[in-house]
Design a protein around this motif. Structure first.
Motif, PDB file in Angstrom:
ATOM      1  N   VAL A  43       0.844  -1.200   0.000  1.00  0.00           N
ATOM      2  CA  VAL A  43       0.000   0.000   0.000  1.00  0.00           C
ATOM      3  C   VAL A  43       0.877   1.247   0.000  1.00  0.00           C
ATOM      4  O   VAL A  43       0.603   2.212  -0.727  1.00  0.00           O
ATOM      5  CB  VAL A  43      -0.959  -0.012   1.219  1.00  0.00           C
ATOM      6  N   GLY A  44       1.942   1.231   0.777  1.00  0.00           N
ATOM      7  CA  GLY A  44       2.860   2.368   0.802  1.00  0.00           C
ATOM      8  C   GLY A  44       3.464   2.631  -0.565  1.00  0.00           C
ATOM      9  O   GLY A  44       3.592   3.780  -0.986  1.00  0.00           O
ATOM     10  N   GLN A  45       3.842   1.562  -1.264  1.00  0.00           N
ATOM     11  CA  GLN A  45       4.424   1.719  -2.601  1.00  0.00           C
ATOM     12  C   GLN A  45       3.391   2.277  -3.578  1.00  0.00           C
ATOM     13  O   GLN A  45       3.705   3.125  -4.414  1.00  0.00           O
ATOM     14  CB  GLN A  45       4.970   0.379  -3.116  1.00  0.00           C
ATOM     15  N   ARG A  46       2.136   1.813  -3.461  1.00  0.00           N
ATOM     16  CA  ARG A  46       1.082   2.332  -4.344  1.00  0.00           C
ATOM     17  C   ARG A  46       0.842   3.815  -4.097  1.00  0.00           C
ATOM     18  O   ARG A  46       0.650   4.595  -5.037  1.00  0.00           O
ATOM     19  CB  ARG A  46      -0.220   1.552  -4.147  1.00  0.00           C
ATOM     20  N   VAL A  47       0.849   4.207  -2.817  1.00  0.00           N
ATOM     21  CA  VAL A  47       0.662   5.616  -2.482  1.00  0.00           C
ATOM     22  C   VAL A  47       1.812   6.442  -3.057  1.00  0.00           C
ATOM     23  O   VAL A  47       1.599   7.512  -3.647  1.00  0.00           O
ATOM     24  CB  VAL A  47       0.556   5.807  -0.950  1.00  0.00           C
ATOM     25  N   TYR A  51       1.475   9.325  -5.855  1.00  0.00           N
ATOM     26  CA  TYR A  51       1.976  10.673  -5.575  1.00  0.00           C
ATOM     27  C   TYR A  51       2.911  11.136  -6.690  1.00  0.00           C
ATOM     28  O   TYR A  51       2.802  12.265  -7.180  1.00  0.00           O
ATOM     29  CB  TYR A  51       2.711  10.695  -4.230  1.00  0.00           C
ATOM     30  N   THR A  52       3.825  10.262  -7.089  1.00  0.00           N
ATOM     31  CA  THR A  52       4.775  10.604  -8.148  1.00  0.00           C
ATOM     32  C   THR A  52       4.050  10.904  -9.451  1.00  0.00           C
ATOM     33  O   THR A  52       4.386  11.862 -10.161  1.00  0.00           O
ATOM     34  CB  THR A  52       5.785   9.454  -8.348  1.00  0.00           C
ATOM     35  N   GLU A  53       3.043  10.098  -9.763  1.00  0.00           N
ATOM     36  CA  GLU A  53       2.271  10.296 -10.992  1.00  0.00           C
ATOM     37  C   GLU A  53       1.521  11.619 -10.961  1.00  0.00           C
ATOM     38  O   GLU A  53       1.533  12.382 -11.938  1.00  0.00           O
ATOM     39  CB  GLU A  53       1.284   9.139 -11.163  1.00  0.00           C
ATOM     40  N   GLU A  55       2.223  14.243  -9.094  1.00  0.00           N
ATOM     41  CA  GLU A  55       3.206  15.328  -9.113  1.00  0.00           C
ATOM     42  C   GLU A  55       3.675  15.610 -10.538  1.00  0.00           C
ATOM     43  O   GLU A  55       3.773  16.764 -10.959  1.00  0.00           O
ATOM     44  CB  GLU A  55       4.399  14.951  -8.233  1.00  0.00           C
ATOM     45  N   SER A  56       3.934  14.565 -11.287  1.00  0.00           N
ATOM     46  CA  SER A  56       4.378  14.708 -12.676  1.00  0.00           C
ATOM     47  C   SER A  56       3.298  15.375 -13.524  1.00  0.00           C
ATOM     48  O   SER A  56       3.581  16.277 -14.321  1.00  0.00           O
ATOM     49  CB  SER A  56       4.730  13.340 -13.253  1.00  0.00           C
ATOM     50  N   THR A  57       2.062  14.944 -13.345  1.00  0.00           N
ATOM     51  CA  THR A  57       0.948  15.519 -14.099  1.00  0.00           C
ATOM     52  C   THR A  57       0.781  16.998 -13.776  1.00  0.00           C
ATOM     53  O   THR A  57       0.596  17.829 -14.680  1.00  0.00           O
ATOM     54  CB  THR A  57      -0.356  14.769 -13.784  1.00  0.00           C
ATOM     55  N   VAL A  58       0.868  17.336 -12.498  1.00  0.00           N
ATOM     56  CA  VAL A  58       0.705  18.739 -12.089  1.00  0.00           C
ATOM     57  C   VAL A  58       1.828  19.585 -12.670  1.00  0.00           C
ATOM     58  O   VAL A  58       1.588  20.693 -13.170  1.00  0.00           O
ATOM     59  CB  VAL A  58       0.650  18.851 -10.548  1.00  0.00           C
ATOM     60  N   LYS A  59       3.065  19.084 -12.621  1.00  0.00           N
ATOM     61  CA  LYS A  59       4.183  19.846 -13.186  1.00  0.00           C
ATOM     62  C   LYS A  59       4.003  20.053 -14.682  1.00  0.00           C
ATOM     63  O   LYS A  59       4.267  21.136 -15.201  1.00  0.00           O
ATOM     64  CB  LYS A  59       5.506  19.122 -12.915  1.00  0.00           C
ATOM     65  N   THR A  60       3.555  19.015 -15.382  1.00  0.00           N
ATOM     66  CA  THR A  60       3.330  19.128 -16.823  1.00  0.00           C
ATOM     67  C   THR A  60       2.263  20.182 -17.121  1.00  0.00           C
ATOM     68  O   THR A  60       2.441  21.033 -17.995  1.00  0.00           O
ATOM     69  CB  THR A  60       2.914  17.769 -17.410  1.00  0.00           C
ATOM     70  N   LYS A  61       1.155  20.123 -16.396  1.00  0.00           N
ATOM     71  CA  LYS A  61       0.071  21.095 -16.614  1.00  0.00           C
ATOM     72  C   LYS A  61       0.532  22.505 -16.279  1.00  0.00           C
ATOM     73  O   LYS A  61       0.191  23.462 -16.982  1.00  0.00           O
ATOM     74  CB  LYS A  61      -1.163  20.735 -15.763  1.00  0.00           C
ATOM     75  N   LEU A  62       1.323  22.655 -15.218  1.00  0.00           N
ATOM     76  CA  LEU A  62       1.824  23.971 -14.843  1.00  0.00           C
ATOM     77  C   LEU A  62       2.735  24.530 -15.930  1.00  0.00           C
ATOM     78  O   LEU A  62       2.628  25.712 -16.298  1.00  0.00           O
ATOM     79  CB  LEU A  62       2.576  23.901 -13.514  1.00  0.00           C
ATOM     80  N   ASP A  63       3.600  23.683 -16.455  1.00  0.00           N
ATOM     81  CA  ASP A  63       4.478  24.125 -17.552  1.00  0.00           C
ATOM     82  C   ASP A  63       3.661  24.532 -18.774  1.00  0.00           C
ATOM     83  O   ASP A  63       3.982  25.538 -19.433  1.00  0.00           O
ATOM     84  CB  ASP A  63       5.465  23.021 -17.922  1.00  0.00           C
ATOM     85  N   GLU A  64       2.613  23.773 -19.094  1.00  0.00           N
ATOM     86  CA  GLU A  64       1.744  24.125 -20.220  1.00  0.00           C
ATOM     87  C   GLU A  64       1.080  25.480 -19.992  1.00  0.00           C
ATOM     88  O   GLU A  64       0.990  26.308 -20.912  1.00  0.00           O
ATOM     89  CB  GLU A  64       0.679  23.050 -20.433  1.00  0.00           C
ATOM     90  N   LEU A  65       0.601  25.714 -18.769  1.00  0.00           N
ATOM     91  CA  LEU A  65      -0.041  26.993 -18.454  1.00  0.00           C
ATOM     92  C   LEU A  65       0.944  28.150 -18.553  1.00  0.00           C
ATOM     93  O   LEU A  65       0.613  29.221 -19.066  1.00  0.00           O
ATOM     94  CB  LEU A  65      -0.659  26.941 -17.061  1.00  0.00           C
TER      95      LEU A  65
END
Length: 85
Positions: A43-47, A51-53, A55-65
């Motif tokens: 469960v810890g590994q899934r969390v 989280y990593t996924e 975080e990556s998505t948010v960074k990508t969207k922020l860069d696009e914005l």
């Protein structure tokens, strides 16, 4: 006064649940403890992966914005400059 009684009861229930969980864990066989550790690690590994996924998505969207905003500012500056000339 009622709020304090409710908080006290909630705290007491939390302590009771903690003691019960400790007692249950203490009485598990070594195999059951190992199984529980495996589940917790899974469960810890899934969390962590989620989280990593995210975080990556948010960074990508922020860069696009940011890129889009810079382009809009550039376009507006070009229009202003064209109007001045």
């Amino acid at each position: 006064m009622k709020k304090q009684q409710g908080k006290g009861l909630l705290a007491l229930l939390g302590i009771g649940a903690g003691v019960f969980a400790w007692w249950k864990y203490k009485n598990l066989s070594p195999e059951q403890k190992e199984e529980l550790h495996g589940k917790v690690n899974e469960v810890g590994q899934r969390v962590k992966d989620t989280y990593t996924e995210v975080e990556s998505t948010v960074k990508t969207k922020l860069d696009e914005l940011k890129t889009g905003a810079k382009k809009e500012v550039s376009d507006i500056q070009e229009e202003v400059n064209a109007m001045k000339n």
